[in-house]
Every structure is written in structure tokens, then in C-alpha cells.
Design an enzyme around this catalytic site. Structure first.
Site, PDB file in Angstrom:
ATOM      1  N   GLU A  31     -45.226  -5.058   8.351  1.00 33.43           N
ATOM      2  CA  GLU A  31     -44.975  -4.342   9.608  1.00 33.43           C
ATOM      3  C   GLU A  31     -46.222  -3.586  10.064  1.00 33.43           C
ATOM      4  O   GLU A  31     -46.937  -3.016   9.248  1.00 33.43           O
ATOM      5  CB  GLU A  31     -43.865  -3.311   9.396  1.00 33.43           C
ATOM      6  CG  GLU A  31     -42.526  -3.924   9.091  1.00 33.43           C
ATOM      7  CD  GLU A  31     -41.450  -2.858   8.886  1.00 33.43           C
ATOM      8  OE1 GLU A  31     -41.759  -1.647   8.983  1.00 33.43           O
ATOM      9  OE2 GLU A  31     -40.308  -3.243   8.627  1.00 33.43           O
ATOM     10  N   CYS A  63     -37.264   5.909   1.147  1.00 31.50           N
ATOM     11  CA  CYS A  63     -38.124   5.000   1.906  1.00 31.50           C
ATOM     12  C   CYS A  63     -37.613   3.553   1.801  1.00 31.50           C
ATOM     13  O   CYS A  63     -37.413   3.040   0.696  1.00 31.50           O
ATOM     14  CB  CYS A  63     -39.553   5.096   1.382  1.00 31.50           C
ATOM     15  SG  CYS A  63     -40.684   3.964   2.196  1.00 31.50           S
ATOM     16  N   CYS A  79     -43.577  -2.039  -1.773  1.00 34.88           N
ATOM     17  CA  CYS A  79     -44.210  -0.896  -2.440  1.00 34.88           C
ATOM     18  C   CYS A  79     -43.516  -0.679  -3.783  1.00 34.88           C
ATOM     19  O   CYS A  79     -42.298  -0.836  -3.899  1.00 34.88           O
ATOM     20  CB  CYS A  79     -44.084   0.354  -1.583  1.00 34.88           C
ATOM     21  SG  CYS A  79     -44.957   1.775  -2.291  1.00 34.88           S
ATOM     22  N   ASN A 139     -35.910   9.149   9.374  1.00 37.27           N
ATOM     23  CA  ASN A 139     -35.233   8.001  10.004  1.00 37.27           C
ATOM     24  C   ASN A 139     -34.227   7.463   9.002  1.00 37.27           C
ATOM     25  O   ASN A 139     -34.627   6.888   7.983  1.00 37.27           O
ATOM     26  CB  ASN A 139     -36.234   6.873  10.287  1.00 37.27           C
ATOM     27  CG  ASN A 139     -37.008   7.111  11.541  1.00 37.27           C
ATOM     28  OD1 ASN A 139     -36.450   7.333  12.601  1.00 37.27           O
ATOM     29  ND2 ASN A 139     -38.327   7.074  11.417  1.00 37.27           N
ATOM     30  N   CYS A 184     -40.019   5.685  -3.836  1.00 37.65           N
ATOM     31  CA  CYS A 184     -39.595   6.946  -3.195  1.00 37.65           C
ATOM     32  C   CYS A 184     -38.171   6.741  -2.666  1.00 37.65           C
ATOM     33  O   CYS A 184     -37.887   5.739  -2.008  1.00 37.65           O
ATOM     34  CB  CYS A 184     -40.546   7.324  -2.075  1.00 37.65           C
ATOM     35  SG  CYS A 184     -42.242   7.467  -2.662  1.00 37.65           S
ATOM     36  N   CYS A 244     -40.284   2.817   8.267  1.00 37.79           N
ATOM     37  CA  CYS A 244     -41.127   1.817   7.646  1.00 37.79           C
ATOM     38  C   CYS A 244     -40.304   0.928   6.706  1.00 37.79           C
ATOM     39  O   CYS A 244     -39.564   1.427   5.864  1.00 37.79           O
ATOM     40  CB  CYS A 244     -42.194   2.573   6.875  1.00 37.79           C
ATOM     41  SG  CYS A 244     -43.218   1.521   5.944  1.00 37.79           S
ATOM     42  N   SER A 284     -48.433  12.890   1.231  1.00 33.87           N
ATOM     43  CA  SER A 284     -46.976  12.987   1.413  1.00 33.87           C
ATOM     44  C   SER A 284     -46.429  13.897   0.322  1.00 33.87           C
ATOM     45  O   SER A 284     -46.232  13.461  -0.811  1.00 33.87           O
ATOM     46  CB  SER A 284     -46.357  11.586   1.333  1.00 33.87           C
ATOM     47  OG  SER A 284     -46.863  10.804   2.386  1.00 33.87           O
ATOM     48  N   LEU A 285     -46.179  15.148   0.676  1.00 32.60           N
ATOM     49  CA  LEU A 285     -45.769  16.133  -0.342  1.00 32.60           C
ATOM     50  C   LEU A 285     -44.239  16.186  -0.428  1.00 32.60           C
ATOM     51  O   LEU A 285     -43.658  16.061  -1.487  1.00 32.60           O
ATOM     52  CB  LEU A 285     -46.349  17.509   0.004  1.00 32.60           C
ATOM     53  CG  LEU A 285     -46.495  18.450  -1.170  1.00 32.60           C
ATOM     54  CD1 LEU A 285     -47.518  17.944  -2.178  1.00 32.60           C
ATOM     55  CD2 LEU A 285     -46.894  19.849  -0.692  1.00 32.60           C
ATOM     56  N   HIS A 286     -43.606  16.458   0.684  1.00 38.18           N
ATOM     57  CA  HIS A 286     -42.142  16.426   0.835  1.00 38.18           C
ATOM     58  C   HIS A 286     -41.374  17.476   0.037  1.00 38.18           C
ATOM     59  O   HIS A 286     -40.143  17.556   0.176  1.00 38.18           O
ATOM     60  CB  HIS A 286     -41.574  15.036   0.521  1.00 38.18           C
ATOM     61  CG  HIS A 286     -42.168  13.950   1.359  1.00 38.18           C
ATOM     62  ND1 HIS A 286     -42.359  14.040   2.713  1.00 38.18           N
ATOM     63  CD2 HIS A 286     -42.658  12.725   1.016  1.00 38.18           C
ATOM     64  CE1 HIS A 286     -42.924  12.936   3.182  1.00 38.18           C
ATOM     65  NE2 HIS A 286     -43.121  12.124   2.170  1.00 38.18           N
ATOM     66  N   GLY A 322     -46.440   0.320   1.913  1.00 41.32           N
ATOM     67  CA  GLY A 322     -47.324   0.307   0.753  1.00 41.32           C
ATOM     68  C   GLY A 322     -48.086   1.592   0.501  1.00 41.32           C
ATOM     69  O   GLY A 322     -48.135   2.492   1.340  1.00 41.32           O
ATOM     70  N   GLU A 323     -48.650   1.660  -0.691  1.00 41.55           N
ATOM     71  CA  GLU A 323     -49.419   2.831  -1.121  1.00 41.55           C
ATOM     72  C   GLU A 323     -50.908   2.459  -1.116  1.00 41.55           C
ATOM     73  O   GLU A 323     -51.382   1.728  -2.000  1.00 41.55           O
ATOM     74  CB  GLU A 323     -48.947   3.258  -2.518  1.00 41.55           C
ATOM     75  CG  GLU A 323     -49.799   4.308  -3.177  1.00 41.55           C
ATOM     76  CD  GLU A 323     -50.124   5.519  -2.305  1.00 41.55           C
ATOM     77  OE1 GLU A 323     -49.233   6.048  -1.629  1.00 41.55           O
ATOM     78  OE2 GLU A 323     -51.291   5.935  -2.303  1.00 41.55           O
ATOM     79  N   CYS A 383     -50.267   2.059  13.393  1.00 40.52           N
ATOM     80  CA  CYS A 383     -49.837   2.361  12.024  1.00 40.52           C
ATOM     81  C   CYS A 383     -49.837   1.036  11.268  1.00 40.52           C
ATOM     82  O   CYS A 383     -49.161   0.085  11.676  1.00 40.52           O
ATOM     83  CB  CYS A 383     -48.439   2.973  12.081  1.00 40.52           C
ATOM     84  SG  CYS A 383     -47.720   3.249  10.462  1.00 40.52           S
TER      85      CYS A 383
HETATM   86  C1  LIG Z   1     -44.305   4.742   4.559  1.00 36.10           C
HETATM   87  S1  LIG Z   1     -45.446   5.886   3.857  1.00 36.10           S
HETATM   88  C2  LIG Z   1     -46.912   4.889   3.637  1.00 36.10           C
HETATM   89  C3  LIG Z   1     -48.094   5.644   3.109  1.00 36.10           C
HETATM   90  C4  LIG Z   1     -48.000   6.147   1.682  1.00 36.10           C
HETATM   91  N1  LIG Z   1     -47.365   5.239   0.820  1.00 36.10           N
HETATM   92  C5  LIG Z   1     -47.335   7.495   1.632  1.00 36.10           C
HETATM   93  O1  LIG Z   1     -46.273   7.606   1.019  1.00 36.10           O
HETATM   94  O2  LIG Z   1     -47.902   8.429   2.184  1.00 36.10           O
HETATM   95  C6  LIG Z   1     -45.886   6.921   5.249  1.00 36.10           C
HETATM   96  C7  LIG Z   1     -45.015   8.171   5.414  1.00 36.10           C
HETATM   97  O3  LIG Z   1     -43.701   7.810   5.860  1.00 36.10           O
HETATM   98  C8  LIG Z   1     -42.761   8.616   5.175  1.00 36.10           C
HETATM   99  N2  LIG Z   1     -41.451   7.980   5.209  1.00 36.10           N
HETATM  100  C9  LIG Z   1     -40.974   6.993   4.434  1.00 36.10           C
HETATM  101  N3  LIG Z   1     -39.707   6.672   4.779  1.00 36.10           N
HETATM  102  C10 LIG Z   1     -39.385   7.476   5.810  1.00 36.10           C
HETATM  103  C11 LIG Z   1     -38.208   7.626   6.607  1.00 36.10           C
HETATM  104  N4  LIG Z   1     -37.136   6.874   6.400  1.00 36.10           N
HETATM  105  N5  LIG Z   1     -38.210   8.557   7.580  1.00 36.10           N
HETATM  106  C12 LIG Z   1     -39.323   9.317   7.808  1.00 36.10           C
HETATM  107  N6  LIG Z   1     -40.465   9.226   7.085  1.00 36.10           N
HETATM  108  C13 LIG Z   1     -40.482   8.318   6.094  1.00 36.10           C
HETATM  109  C14 LIG Z   1     -43.377   8.687   3.809  1.00 36.10           C
HETATM  110  O4  LIG Z   1     -42.827   9.656   2.989  1.00 36.10           O
HETATM  111  C15 LIG Z   1     -44.824   8.955   4.135  1.00 36.10           C
HETATM  112  O5  LIG Z   1     -45.051  10.327   4.355  1.00 36.10           O
HETATM  113  S1  SF4 Z   2     -43.139   6.603   0.944  1.00 40.59           S
HETATM  114 FE1  SF4 Z   2     -45.092   5.510   0.664  1.00 40.59          FE
HETATM  115  S2  SF4 Z   2     -45.359   5.449  -1.553  1.00 40.59           S
HETATM  116 FE2  SF4 Z   2     -43.248   5.983  -1.214  1.00 40.59          FE
HETATM  117  S3  SF4 Z   2     -42.136   4.046  -1.332  1.00 40.59           S
HETATM  118 FE3  SF4 Z   2     -42.607   4.425   0.839  1.00 40.59          FE
HETATM  119  S4  SF4 Z   2     -44.535   3.400   1.201  1.00 40.59           S
HETATM  120 FE4  SF4 Z   2     -44.291   3.566  -1.008  1.00 40.59          FE
END
Ligand SMILES: C[S@@+](CC[C@H](N)C(=O)[O-])C[C@H]1O[C@@H](n2cnc3c(N)ncnc32)[C@H](O)[C@@H]1O
Ligand code: SF4
Length: 372
Positions: A103, A132, A125, A306, A129, A353, A230-232, A175-176, A118
Site C-alpha cells: 500500500e 495494527c 510486518c 482507525n 503491534c 495501514c 511510535s511511542l503510544h 512494515g518496519e 506515505c
Molecule cells: C503503520 S506504522 C509504519 C511505520 C513503523 N512500523 C512504525 O510503527 O512507526 C506508522 C504509524 O501508524 C500507526 N498505526 C498503525 N495502525 C494504526 C491504526 N489502525 N490507526 C492509527 N494509527 C495506526 C503506527 O502505530 C505508527 O505510528
Molecule cells: S505499527 Fe509499524 S511496527 Fe507495528 S505492526 Fe504496524 S507497521 Fe509494524
């Protein structure tokens, strides 16, 4: 220093032009009897901000571009699906030469003539998480540098079609990036090298779940791109429950690595914080986060969650209410943190994502790439 293992990119059968390094293209061109000095104009023609315009044709031998692009196509990935939101967000599902899909998203900017892209660094991945969607289908493979650059080229064409310029690129797709850092950096060099004229280093952001050795390698690479972490959650316990990598790298260690990056690059680090109702959105957690960031050059980007259905652990997360989100933001600011709420993008399409890919797989019977 601890080095993260680099997972090898699986080579695809055909190679596109973005898959070639400058040295590989030069070697091919000289073997065909062209001058090595023609490599740069060829690359500018492919990657330059106004590709195809700002390289006077008479500086290249007649037929050279045609010869190059008939041997190495400008892009090898094809468009499998395209979703456009009412807010103009455009999500692309690209099919790679081996049938797998990734994507990429184009997000219109406040400025009517600009857009942000993006892009993904891996197919799937492995990080697990819990909230995600990307990780739910597991990890398939790293993207090659060319496959990463091709996403940029596809998005730029989308932007141009709507009268916009693609101004920034964030690695916030699938992906990471730190687990495919060699290919990510190679791709960044092709997208953001001043000599090629597409973007600048500061127009690129690499987002990580918090892989400390990866952040340190990025510091060593000294490219001057932006870093997002990405701290969360401000505490290890909540964070580790959401992100398995939180068990390996403590919050303080991740922030210390980001400090090192900041000191070397001069760039302000973005702290990504996705607000989940009843999980990480209490005002005490906001105060704790603000305390952690005191004295640090970091700013908080609050993300709206989301919803993606059942999580890996079988949980159902909900986005924090708007009221709680605003209180969280206000508390951060009252306690000295610089923080913003990121606008939700494409709420009427599969915006999270990994969602579009998952839906395509459900509708298509099986995941693209599993065709073999
Ligand atoms: C998809 S990740 C890709 C980059 C990397 N893997 C990371 O975790 O930072 C990009 C950001 O989207 C956040 N994310 C993932 N799923 C999400 C969702 N369903 N709603 C909002 N943010 C989300 C992740 O936590 C991260 O901060
Ligand atoms: S938030 Fe980033 S590191 Fe975590 S599963 Fe999604 S893409 Fe992978």
C-alpha cells in the site's frame, strides 16, 4: 555496537530502473558504448522533480532514454487497486512483480498544490503491534530499494494528475523501516539526492516502532532525514502490552536513541501517539508523557485510531472520544509539550495501514503473492 540483522530482500525476476544503483546503471551504459557522464542526466530524467522536463533532450544521445527504458522499465509494479476518499486521500495497492502487494497513500496538503506520500518498507510486518492491521497477515519480505522508490514514482504521478506536487514522503505505510534499513536508505538516497532533484533530505520522515540499533544506524548514516518514533504509551508496561518491541527496548532507551539522532541531525523528533480509549488516553498518561519529553526537542503527533476489527490478541480497540482527545492534547500542552492532533485521513476508505490489502485479499480469495 549491537547491529540489527538485515533481512535480505528477495530478488524479483525483472529489474526496473529504480532498482538499479547509479553504479549498476553506469556499468550497463558503458558496456553499451555510452558515456558514464550520461548516467546522471538519465537518472534526473527518471527521478527529477519535473521528470522529463528539465533535462534538455539534446544533452543525451538520440535513443538513449528509449534504450534504457526498454531494457529497464521505469516501474515494474502495477496498480492493483485505487481508493479515493472524499477528502482527496488516495490509497494505492501496488502489485509487485512477484505478485505480492503493498500500500502507498497520497494525502493532499492544506496547500492546494501540494501533497504528502506515505510509503511502505516491507510486505507485511513482523512486529505484531496489537492494533495494527499490517501485521495481522504476518511478514512476507523486505521491499527492494527499487520497489520503495517505485511507490514514490506512482504517488508522484497521482499527485501530478490532480495538479499537486509531491512534497514530502513518510515511511508510515506497511512494515518496519529499521528492519530493512539498507534498502530504505538506498531508496531515500535516490528520492532525496540533491543531484537528482526530486525531494530534499528534510522532506523524508522515517517512522519506527522504536528499534534502538536501527535509530543508531540512522544516526551514523547522517542523511538528515526526519525521525518519527511510535511511542503510544509513556510507560513500559502499557507500551509492551501494545507493541511487543516494547519488551525489548524500554521507553527511556528509545528516547535516548532519539536524543542521539536529534543531537547529530539537528532535526526535531516526532513522537507518534495513537489514542486508544481506556488504554493510553488518561490525563495521568498525558502528564507522564509531557514529563518524559521535558528538555527534549520532540513534538507529539496524536493520531486518531482507525478501527481495524479484532486485534491480534482478540481485542477490540476504540478511538478515544473527541472530548478525551482534546483534554489529552490540552494536558500535554499545559505541561509544556509541543503537541498536535493529526487530521484523520480518508475515514470513508480503508485508511488504516494494511486494511486495503487485507480487504483485497478477502475479496480475491487469497493474498496476492500467495498465488505461487
Ligand atoms: C503503520 S506504522 C509504519 C511505520 C513503523 N512500523 C512504525 O510503527 O512507526 C506508522 C504509524 O501508524 C500507526 N498505526 C498503525 N495502525 C494504526 C491504526 N489502525 N490507526 C492509527 N494509527 C495506526 C503506527 O502505530 C505508527 O505510528
Ligand atoms: S505499527 Fe509499524 S511496527 Fe507495528 S505492526 Fe504496524 S507497521 Fe509494524
Amino acid at each position: 555496537m549491537l547491529r540489527i540483522p538485515i533481512m535480505p530482500a528477495t530478488a524479483t525476476a525483472s529489474r526496473s530502473l529504480p532498482d538499479l544503483s547509479t553504479e549498476e546503471l553506469t556499468a550497463w551504459m558503458t558496456a553499451q558504448g555510452y558515456k558514464a557522464t550520461h548516467t546522471l542526466p538519465v537518472l534526473r530524467e527518471v527521478y527529477g522533480a519535473r521528470a522529463g522536463e528539465h533535462v534538455p533532450k539534446d544533452r543525451l544521445p538520440a535513443g538513449l532514454m528509449e534504450h534504457v527504458t526498454s531494457t529497464f522499465p521505469r516501474v515494474a509494479a502495477s496498480l492493483a487497486r485505487r481508493q479515493v476518499s472524499e477528502d482527496g486521500t488516495c490509497k494505492l495497492l501496488l502489485r509487485l512483480p512477484d505478485g505480492r502487494t503493498v500500500e502507498s497513500v497520497l494525502m493532499p496538503d492544506y496547500h492546494a498544490d501540494r501533497a504528502a506520500g506515505c510509503i511502505s518498507s516491507q510486505v507485511g510486518c513482523a512486529m505484531g503491534c496489537d492494533f495494527c492491521a499490517t501485521t495481522q497477515t504476518g511478514f512476507e519480505r523486505n521491499l527492494t530499494s527499487g520497489e520503495i522508490v517505485e511507490q514514490f514514482l506512482h504517488l508522484r504521478r497521482e499527485a501530478q494528475a490532480t495538479g499537486r506536487t509531491l512534497r514530502t514522503v513518510v515511511f508510515m505505510g506497511m512494515g518496519e523501516p529499521m528492519l530493512n534499513l539498507r534498502n530504505v536508505l538506498e531508496a531515500v538516497r535516490r528520492m532525496a539526492d540533491n543531484k537528482l532533484g526530486a525531494l530534499g533530505w528534510r522532506q523524508v520522515t522515517i517512522s519506527t516502532v522504536g528499534i534502538v540499533p536501527g535509530i543508531d544506524e540512522l544516526t551514523e548514516a547522517d542523511l538528515g532525514v526526519h525521525l518519527a518514533v511510535s511511542l503510544h504509551a509513556p510507560d513500559d508496561e502499557t507500551r509492551a502490552a501494545l507493541l511487543p518491541m516494547g519488551k525489548r527496548f524500554a521507553v527511556q532507551d528509545v528516547l535516548a536513541a532519539a536524543d542521539r539522532y536529534q543531537a547529530q541531525s539537528g532535526r526535531i523528533t516526532t513522537i507518534q501517539y495513537c489514542l486508544l480509549e481506556g488504554v493510553n488516553d488518561s490525563l495521568e498518561q498525558a502528564r507522564e508523557l509531557a514529563r518524559l519529553l521535558q528538555g527534549r526537542r520532540m513534538h507529539v503527533n496524536l493520531l486518531r485510531y482507525n478501527p481495524t476489527g479484532l486485534s491480534l490478541k482478540g481485542r477490540t480497540y476504540a478511538p478515544s472520544s473527541m472530548e478525551q482527545t482534546e483534554s489529552f492534547l490540552a494536558t500535554l500542552r499545559e505541561h509544556g509539550a509541543v503537541a498536535h492532533l493529526r487530521r484523520a485521513r480518508g475515514p470513508d476508505i480503508d485508511a488504516a495501514c494494511g486494511q486495503l490489502r487485507r480487504r483485497a485479499a478477502e475479496q480475491g480469495g487469497k493474498l496476492a503473492g500467495a498465488a505461487s
